[in-house]
Design a protein around this motif. Structure first.
Motif, PDB file in Angstrom:
ATOM      1  N   PHE A  56      47.631  38.448  38.069  1.00 30.24           N
ATOM      2  CA  PHE A  56      48.677  39.044  37.226  1.00 30.24           C
ATOM      3  C   PHE A  56      48.048  39.891  36.119  1.00 30.24           C
ATOM      4  CE2 PHE A  56      51.491  38.717  33.468  1.00 30.24           C
ATOM      5  CZ  PHE A  56      52.618  39.356  33.977  1.00 30.24           C
ATOM      6  N   TRP A  57      47.031  39.333  35.435  1.00 31.27           N
ATOM      7  CA  TRP A  57      46.335  40.061  34.374  1.00 31.27           C
ATOM      8  C   TRP A  57      45.660  41.317  34.914  1.00 31.27           C
ATOM      9  CZ3 TRP A  57      41.122  41.166  34.217  1.00 31.27           C
ATOM     10  CH2 TRP A  57      40.658  41.751  33.031  1.00 31.27           C
ATOM     11  N   SER A  58      45.045  41.195  36.084  1.00 29.91           N
ATOM     12  CA  SER A  58      44.291  42.303  36.669  1.00 29.91           C
ATOM     13  C   SER A  58      45.186  43.502  36.959  1.00 29.91           C
ATOM     14  CB  SER A  58      43.601  41.842  37.956  1.00 29.91           C
ATOM     15  OG  SER A  58      42.913  42.910  38.571  1.00 29.91           O
ATOM     16  N   LYS A  59      46.349  43.258  37.571  1.00 29.73           N
ATOM     17  CA  LYS A  59      47.245  44.366  37.937  1.00 29.73           C
ATOM     18  C   LYS A  59      47.763  45.087  36.697  1.00 29.73           C
ATOM     19  CE  LYS A  59      46.933  43.614  42.357  1.00 29.73           C
ATOM     20  NZ  LYS A  59      45.817  42.671  42.300  1.00 29.73           N
ATOM     21  N   ILE A  60      48.133  44.337  35.683  1.00 28.65           N
ATOM     22  CA  ILE A  60      48.626  44.952  34.448  1.00 28.65           C
ATOM     23  C   ILE A  60      47.519  45.756  33.774  1.00 28.65           C
ATOM     24  CG2 ILE A  60      49.484  44.489  32.122  1.00 28.65           C
ATOM     25  CD1 ILE A  60      51.021  42.135  33.231  1.00 28.65           C
ATOM     26  N   THR A  61      46.337  45.178  33.704  1.00 28.05           N
ATOM     27  CA  THR A  61      45.206  45.859  33.075  1.00 28.05           C
ATOM     28  C   THR A  61      44.851  47.142  33.817  1.00 28.05           C
ATOM     29  OG1 THR A  61      44.345  43.708  32.367  1.00 28.05           O
ATOM     30  CG2 THR A  61      42.829  45.584  32.280  1.00 28.05           C
ATOM     31  N   MET A  62      44.861  47.100  35.134  1.00 27.66           N
ATOM     32  CA  MET A  62      44.559  48.288  35.928  1.00 27.66           C
ATOM     33  C   MET A  62      45.571  49.395  35.680  1.00 27.66           C
ATOM     34  SD  MET A  62      43.335  46.693  39.601  1.00 27.66           S
ATOM     35  CE  MET A  62      43.214  48.329  40.336  1.00 27.66           C
ATOM     36  N   PHE A  63      46.826  49.022  35.487  1.00 28.71           N
ATOM     37  CA  PHE A  63      47.874  50.021  35.213  1.00 28.71           C
ATOM     38  C   PHE A  63      47.575  50.770  33.918  1.00 28.71           C
ATOM     39  CE2 PHE A  63      51.823  51.028  32.944  1.00 28.71           C
ATOM     40  CZ  PHE A  63      52.360  51.975  33.814  1.00 28.71           C
ATOM     41  N   GLU A 204      39.213  40.016  41.429  1.00 30.80           N
ATOM     42  CA  GLU A 204      40.355  40.467  40.620  1.00 30.80           C
ATOM     43  C   GLU A 204      39.928  40.673  39.165  1.00 30.80           C
ATOM     44  OE1 GLU A 204      43.272  41.416  41.372  1.00 30.80           O
ATOM     45  OE2 GLU A 204      43.890  40.481  43.259  1.00 30.80           O
ATOM     46  N   LEU A 205      39.066  39.816  38.668  1.00 29.61           N
ATOM     47  CA  LEU A 205      38.620  39.906  37.284  1.00 29.61           C
ATOM     48  C   LEU A 205      37.701  41.104  37.075  1.00 29.61           C
ATOM     49  CD1 LEU A 205      38.846  38.359  34.592  1.00 29.61           C
ATOM     50  CD2 LEU A 205      36.773  37.123  35.234  1.00 29.61           C
ATOM     51  N   PHE A 206      36.855  41.384  38.058  1.00 31.86           N
ATOM     52  CA  PHE A 206      35.886  42.468  37.913  1.00 31.86           C
ATOM     53  C   PHE A 206      36.466  43.847  38.210  1.00 31.86           C
ATOM     54  CE2 PHE A 206      32.316  39.276  39.054  1.00 31.86           C
ATOM     55  CZ  PHE A 206      32.234  38.878  37.727  1.00 31.86           C
ATOM     56  N   THR A 207      37.549  43.918  38.994  1.00 34.03           N
ATOM     57  CA  THR A 207      38.083  45.216  39.408  1.00 34.03           C
ATOM     58  C   THR A 207      38.482  46.115  38.234  1.00 34.03           C
ATOM     59  OG1 THR A 207      38.835  44.323  41.535  1.00 34.03           O
ATOM     60  CG2 THR A 207      39.831  46.385  40.813  1.00 34.03           C
ATOM     61  N   PRO A 208      39.169  45.616  37.203  1.00 37.84           N
ATOM     62  CA  PRO A 208      39.473  46.487  36.055  1.00 37.84           C
ATOM     63  C   PRO A 208      38.219  47.035  35.374  1.00 37.84           C
ATOM     64  CG  PRO A 208      40.879  44.549  36.013  1.00 37.84           C
ATOM     65  CD  PRO A 208      39.835  44.308  37.065  1.00 37.84           C
ATOM     66  N   PHE A 209      37.149  46.231  35.297  1.00 41.12           N
ATOM     67  CA  PHE A 209      35.898  46.729  34.721  1.00 41.12           C
ATOM     68  C   PHE A 209      35.323  47.838  35.600  1.00 41.12           C
ATOM     69  CE2 PHE A 209      36.231  42.480  32.869  1.00 41.12           C
ATOM     70  CZ  PHE A 209      35.900  42.730  31.543  1.00 41.12           C
ATOM     71  N   TYR A 210      35.433  47.649  36.897  1.00 39.98           N
ATOM     72  CA  TYR A 210      34.989  48.663  37.852  1.00 39.98           C
ATOM     73  C   TYR A 210      35.747  49.964  37.623  1.00 39.98           C
ATOM     74  CZ  TYR A 210      32.336  49.287  42.209  1.00 39.98           C
ATOM     75  OH  TYR A 210      31.409  49.661  43.151  1.00 39.98           O
ATOM     76  N   GLN A 211      37.045  49.852  37.453  1.00 43.60           N
ATOM     77  CA  GLN A 211      37.891  51.021  37.230  1.00 43.60           C
ATOM     78  C   GLN A 211      37.575  51.695  35.899  1.00 43.60           C
ATOM     79  OE1 GLN A 211      41.992  50.039  36.701  1.00 43.60           O
ATOM     80  NE2 GLN A 211      42.739  52.099  37.167  1.00 43.60           N
ATOM     81  N   LEU A 212      37.304  50.901  34.865  1.00 41.11           N
ATOM     82  CA  LEU A 212      37.080  51.437  33.524  1.00 41.11           C
ATOM     83  C   LEU A 212      35.745  52.162  33.406  1.00 41.11           C
ATOM     84  CD1 LEU A 212      37.944  51.656  30.541  1.00 41.11           C
ATOM     85  CD2 LEU A 212      36.833  49.429  30.156  1.00 41.11           C
ATOM     86  N   PHE A 213      34.685  51.585  33.967  1.00 41.98           N
ATOM     87  CA  PHE A 213      33.344  52.122  33.731  1.00 41.98           C
ATOM     88  C   PHE A 213      32.863  53.107  34.788  1.00 41.98           C
ATOM     89  CE2 PHE A 213      33.170  48.272  31.076  1.00 41.98           C
ATOM     90  CZ  PHE A 213      32.691  48.839  29.893  1.00 41.98           C
ATOM     91  N   LEU A 214      33.626  53.293  35.860  1.00 45.29           N
ATOM     92  CA  LEU A 214      33.263  54.287  36.858  1.00 45.29           C
ATOM     93  C   LEU A 214      34.120  55.539  36.688  1.00 45.29           C
ATOM     94  CD1 LEU A 214      32.763  52.288  40.186  1.00 45.29           C
ATOM     95  CD2 LEU A 214      31.028  53.048  38.549  1.00 45.29           C
ATOM     96  N   THR A 215      33.626  56.658  37.201  1.00 42.26           N
ATOM     97  CA  THR A 215      34.445  57.863  37.216  1.00 42.26           C
ATOM     98  C   THR A 215      35.594  57.653  38.196  1.00 42.26           C
ATOM     99  OG1 THR A 215      33.218  58.898  39.027  1.00 42.26           O
ATOM    100  CG2 THR A 215      32.393  59.259  36.780  1.00 42.26           C
ATOM    101  N   ALA A 216      36.616  58.487  38.076  1.00 38.80           N
ATOM    102  CA  ALA A 216      37.767  58.378  38.975  1.00 38.80           C
ATOM    103  C   ALA A 216      37.329  58.538  40.427  1.00 38.80           C
ATOM    104  CB  ALA A 216      38.818  59.423  38.609  1.00 38.80           C
ATOM    105  N   ASN A 217      36.404  59.479  40.684  1.00 41.70           N
ATOM    106  CA  ASN A 217      35.917  59.700  42.051  1.00 41.70           C
ATOM    107  C   ASN A 217      35.205  58.463  42.591  1.00 41.70           C
ATOM    108  OD1 ASN A 217      36.903  62.282  42.227  1.00 41.70           O
ATOM    109  ND2 ASN A 217      34.955  63.287  41.762  1.00 41.70           N
ATOM    110  N   ASP A 218      34.361  57.852  41.752  1.00 43.24           N
ATOM    111  CA  ASP A 218      33.621  56.665  42.194  1.00 43.24           C
ATOM    112  C   ASP A 218      34.562  55.506  42.497  1.00 43.24           C
ATOM    113  OD1 ASP A 218      31.123  57.800  42.094  1.00 43.24           O
ATOM    114  OD2 ASP A 218      30.718  57.176  40.027  1.00 43.24           O
TER     115      ASP A 218
END
Length: 298
Positions: A56-63, A204-218
């Motif tokens: 639940f936290w992961s999906k909201i954070t990714m948004f 699920e916990l790491f995915t938002p960090f992945y999204q935040l610290f990588l470029t959109a293409n990556d």
């Protein structure tokens, strides 16, 4: 959870244990150690109590990260910092079973690509195997390089197929020297009180960090790469001359990518697809031993 604890489960016909059923079932080819780790991971308290909250936290954070990256696409882009966070998180919070599944995946994936490269006549491909042995190896952009290797492999392979007018076809004498039968029980993962996260909760916990610290293409490339399971499975089917293992692939249709919000679940399926395909290749190598085609030292 060890294999012995599964075997000692009492079978109650009015309340059969689903993990015992899957442990005893051998219809899906999979490494023994991997199967034990995966089923124990699925049966953990972390899955029951933490996974729903973390998801639940992961999906909201990714948004919200998605919106943030739209306005500030280059802020926080740092693969090196990301992988240091991942290495720290894996070492301190992820369970031994989940860590085993994560580390094994890079070994298995590397050997599958090596198998394809080594069994197409007329094609010369140099792969870049990723076989981490400790958490320091994670810091070397391990996850990002995994995705880059996969796409670069597909591009280089198909360029050569086109330029040399070569097709992938059935191989009578398979080259399986790159396939290991390793049960991967030689790496000791931390098992402190804090190492409680199961595989899916970790992702699920790491995915938002992945999204935040990588470029959109990556990030998009990383999530879309999971659907290349079908592509790699087709290459292998053409080499083996049999499509039977394609039924074990769930991440399909790479030309119609799924939403990045499914990335964590699809990543687990990606890992399972790689494990089952690798076990098929291990069994083929064992058949070669029995038939005297290769010796155990090859």
């Amino acid at each position: 959870m060890s294999s012995k604890s599964f075997e000692e489960f009492t079978h109650d016909t009015r309340d059969p244990n689903p993990w015992l059923a899957l442990y005893l079932d051998n219809s899906v080819p999979i490494n023994k150690t991997t199967k034990q780790a995966l089923l124990a991971d699925n049966n953990s308290r972390s899955v029951r109590y933490l996974l729903p909250l973390i998801t639940f936290w992961s999906k909201i954070t990714m948004f919200f990260i998605h919106i943030f990256k739209f306005f500030f696409p280059k802020l926080f882009n740092s693969s090196r910092l990301l992988h240091r966070i991942l290495a720290w998180g894996l070492k301190n919070f992820v369970s031994p079973n989940a860590n085993l599944l994560i580390f094994r995946h890079f070994h298995v994936g590397s050997e599958i690509l090596q198998f394809i490269a080594g069994n197409i006549e007329g094609v010369e491909l140099t792969t870049s195997p990723l076989k981490p042995r400790d958490f320091n190896d994670v810091k070397e952009d391990l996850f990002l390089n995994h995705d880059l290797n996969l796409y670069n492999f597909v591009i280089k392979l198909n360029k050569q197929l086109k330029e040399k007018d070569v097709i992938i076809k059935k191989v009578e004498k398979l080259n399986t020297q790159m396939i290991s039968e390793d049960q991967f029980d030689h790496i000791e993962f931390p098992n402190r009180w804090s190492n409680i996260l199961d595989l899916r909760s970790s992702i699920e916990l790491f995915t938002p960090f992945y999204q935040l610290f990588l470029t959109a293409n990556d990030f998009v490339r990383a999530t879309n790469s999971l659907q290349l399971d079908e592509t790699i499975a087709i290459y292998t089917a053409q080499i083996l001359g049999t499509p039977s293992h394609l039924g074990l692939v769930n991440n399909k249709h790479p030309m119609v990518p799924t939403t990045s919000y499914r990335a964590a679940y699809n990543l687990v399926l990606h890992g399972l697809a790689a494990e089952t395909l690798h076990e098929i290749l291990v069994n083929l190598k064992k058949e070669q031993y029995r038939d005297g085609i290769v010796t155990p030292t090859e």
